[in-house]
Motif scaffolding. Structure first.
Motif, short mmCIF file in Angstrom:
data_model
loop_
_atom_site.label_atom_id
_atom_site.label_comp_id
_atom_site.label_asym_id
_atom_site.label_seq_id
_atom_site.Cartn_x
_atom_site.Cartn_y
_atom_site.Cartn_z
N ASP A 95 0.74 -1.27 -0.07
CA ASP A 95 0.17 -0.10 0.05
C ASP A 95 0.84 1.41 0.02
OD1 ASP A 95 -1.92 1.92 0.26
OD2 ASP A 95 -2.71 1.22 2.12
N ARG A 96 1.48 1.38 -1.22
CA ARG A 96 2.62 2.53 -1.40
C ARG A 96 1.74 3.89 -1.11
NH1 ARG A 96 4.87 -1.29 -4.45
NH2 ARG A 96 7.24 -1.02 -4.74
N GLU A 97 0.58 4.06 -1.39
CA GLU A 97 -0.25 5.44 -1.46
C GLU A 97 -0.38 5.75 0.02
OE1 GLU A 97 -3.16 3.61 -3.99
OE2 GLU A 97 -1.13 3.30 -4.87
N ARG A 98 -0.55 4.95 0.87
CA ARG A 98 -0.95 5.26 2.14
C ARG A 98 0.19 5.15 3.35
NH1 ARG A 98 -6.33 3.09 4.73
NH2 ARG A 98 -5.62 1.15 3.93
N LEU A 99 1.45 5.12 2.62
CA LEU A 99 2.57 4.89 3.43
C LEU A 99 3.00 6.45 4.16
CD1 LEU A 99 5.46 2.86 2.26
CD2 LEU A 99 4.37 2.57 4.56
N THR A 100 2.60 7.30 3.49
CA THR A 100 2.67 8.76 4.26
C THR A 100 2.02 8.90 5.29
OG1 THR A 100 3.06 9.40 1.87
CG2 THR A 100 2.68 11.26 3.44
N VAL A 101 0.64 8.34 5.38
CA VAL A 101 -0.32 8.46 6.49
C VAL A 101 0.35 7.61 7.66
CG1 VAL A 101 -2.67 8.10 7.25
CG2 VAL A 101 -2.35 8.62 4.91
N THR A 102 0.80 6.35 7.28
CA THR A 102 1.29 5.55 8.24
C THR A 102 2.45 6.36 9.13
OG1 THR A 102 0.53 3.79 6.93
CG2 THR A 102 2.60 3.30 8.55
N LYS A 103 3.52 7.03 8.23
CA LYS A 103 4.50 7.58 8.64
C LYS A 103 3.97 8.56 9.66
CE LYS A 103 8.18 10.51 7.07
NZ LYS A 103 8.92 11.12 5.86
N GLU A 104 2.92 9.56 9.19
CA GLU A 104 2.38 10.64 10.14
C GLU A 104 2.04 9.98 11.37
OE1 GLU A 104 0.86 13.30 6.37
OE2 GLU A 104 -0.64 12.54 7.78
N GLU A 105 1.17 8.89 11.55
CA GLU A 105 0.64 8.29 12.64
C GLU A 105 1.92 7.77 13.56
OE1 GLU A 105 -2.39 8.65 13.38
OE2 GLU A 105 -3.70 8.73 11.70
N LEU A 106 2.80 6.99 12.59
CA LEU A 106 3.69 6.67 13.55
C LEU A 106 4.58 7.64 14.33
CD1 LEU A 106 6.17 4.58 14.42
CD2 LEU A 106 7.07 5.01 12.33
N HIS A 107 4.69 8.70 13.68
CA HIS A 107 5.82 9.88 14.52
C HIS A 107 4.72 10.41 15.44
CE1 HIS A 107 9.50 9.42 12.54
NE2 HIS A 107 8.94 8.79 11.53
N ARG A 108 3.53 10.47 15.04
CA ARG A 108 2.37 11.19 16.17
C ARG A 108 2.44 10.40 17.31
NH1 ARG A 108 -1.49 13.92 13.68
NH2 ARG A 108 -2.02 12.31 12.35
N MET A 109 2.45 9.18 17.21
CA MET A 109 2.39 8.22 18.60
C MET A 109 3.57 8.17 19.26
SD MET A 109 0.93 4.59 17.31
CE MET A 109 2.06 4.04 16.15
N LEU A 110 4.84 8.22 18.47
CA LEU A 110 5.88 8.39 19.40
C LEU A 110 6.48 9.58 20.28
CD1 LEU A 110 8.59 7.00 16.68
CD2 LEU A 110 7.54 5.74 18.66
N ALA A 111 5.56 10.54 19.80
CA ALA A 111 5.60 11.93 20.39
C ALA A 111 4.72 11.87 21.62
CB ALA A 111 4.94 13.07 19.48
N HIS A 112 3.75 10.79 21.79
CA HIS A 112 2.75 10.97 22.84
C HIS A 112 3.46 10.57 24.01
CE1 HIS A 112 -0.83 10.20 25.37
NE2 HIS A 112 -1.45 10.76 24.03
N GLU A 113 3.22 11.23 25.21
CA GLU A 113 3.87 11.06 26.48
C GLU A 113 3.36 9.59 27.07
OE1 GLU A 113 0.11 13.46 29.38
OE2 GLU A 113 2.61 13.87 29.38
N PHE A 141 11.52 4.65 4.01
CA PHE A 141 10.27 5.69 3.81
C PHE A 141 9.72 6.03 5.05
CE2 PHE A 141 6.15 7.20 2.65
CZ PHE A 141 6.55 7.80 1.48
N LEU A 142 9.72 5.23 6.04
CA LEU A 142 9.11 5.55 7.73
C LEU A 142 10.39 6.44 8.47
CD1 LEU A 142 6.88 2.42 8.59
CD2 LEU A 142 6.06 4.58 7.64
N THR A 143 11.33 6.60 7.78
CA THR A 143 12.71 7.22 8.33
C THR A 143 12.72 6.87 9.72
OG1 THR A 143 11.21 9.37 9.25
CG2 THR A 143 12.16 9.55 7.19
N LEU A 144 12.80 5.37 9.87
CA LEU A 144 13.09 4.89 11.19
C LEU A 144 14.42 5.11 11.67
CD1 LEU A 144 11.63 1.47 10.39
CD2 LEU A 144 10.53 3.39 11.48
N ASP A 145 15.50 5.29 10.88
CA ASP A 145 16.73 5.61 11.44
C ASP A 145 16.55 6.92 12.20
OD1 ASP A 145 18.23 3.43 10.60
OD2 ASP A 145 18.62 4.33 8.68
N SER A 146 15.70 7.80 12.11
CA SER A 146 15.68 9.03 12.66
C SER A 146 15.23 8.89 14.21
CB SER A 146 14.66 10.27 12.11
OG SER A 146 13.40 9.83 12.18
#
Ligand code: G3D
Length: 179
Positions: A95-113, A141-146
């Motif tokens: 699902d290449r099209e929705r990888l951007t949404v997944t990336k946003e959700e991942l980084h939003r989650m990681l920021a949650h206290e 794509f998800l910039t996991l290294d960051s």
């Protein structure tokens, strides 16, 4: 439950470690949860609300919450975050099209206290399908290294056959044992 009892359960390996499975709808979350349990693929329908199951990996108990991934439900993911030790993010590798949404959700989650101490397992699912991205491509794509704030691991898998899932459970066990 008293403090002493919970301490004893921890010592004797009876502590339950909370895990949440998140990801967009159709990523394969429910199939993975039941594959963990039965080692057989099951017919699934979209998760409305949540499924919860206990999984035991060589005396380590995980309480696994499978949370619905439809857009309307994503806004309430945070209500499951409390006491979570491991987040499993399931990605449909086709699902290449929705990888951007997944990336946003991942980084939003990681920021949650509430998830500051959680480890993150990214499952690059549907590896059996033609044209699926590899785990390395998804990682890029998800910039996991960051991600330096959380322990993370990316694993290629196929929920239909179970390939890659035993290794995922081993990693989960290693994380909770390390803590
Ligand atoms: P969800 O819980 O994330 O919404 P599901 O996703 O577990 O309901 O799976 C969505 C669809 O993807 C299901 O197909 C399921 O069988 C399929 N699926 C899950 N994992 C894999 C996989 O590794 N490979 C392939 N080829 N398909 C997978 P249906 O047809 O029931 O909608």
């Amino acid at each position: 439950m008293g403090y002493l009892l919970s301490k004893m359960m921890a010592v004797f390996g009876d502590k339950e470690h909370k895990v949440i499975i998140v990801g967009l709808d159709n990523a394969g979350k429910t199939t993975i949860l039941y594959q963990f349990l039965t080692k057989e693929a099951v017919h699934t329908s979209p998760t409305i609300g949540s499924n919860v199951e206990q999984i035991t990996v060589r005396k380590t108990h995980f309480l696994v919450w499978d949370i619905g991934g439809q857009e309307s439900l994503r806004a309430s993911w945070y209500s499951y975050y409390g006491n979570t030790e491991i987040v499993i993010l399931v990605v449909d590798s086709t699902d290449r099209e929705r990888l951007t949404v997944t990336k946003e959700e991942l980084h939003r989650m990681l920021a949650h206290e509430d998830l500051q101490n959680a480890a993150v397992l990214i499952l690059a699912n549907k590896q059996d399908m033609k044209g699926s991205l590899t785990a390395a491509e998804i990682s890029q794509f998800l910039t996991l290294d960051s991600i330096t704030t959380h322990s993370w691991h990316v694993q290629a898998c196929c929920a239909l056959t179970g390939e890659g899932l035993p290794a995922s459970l081993d990693w989960m066990k290693s994380r909770v044992v390390a803590n």
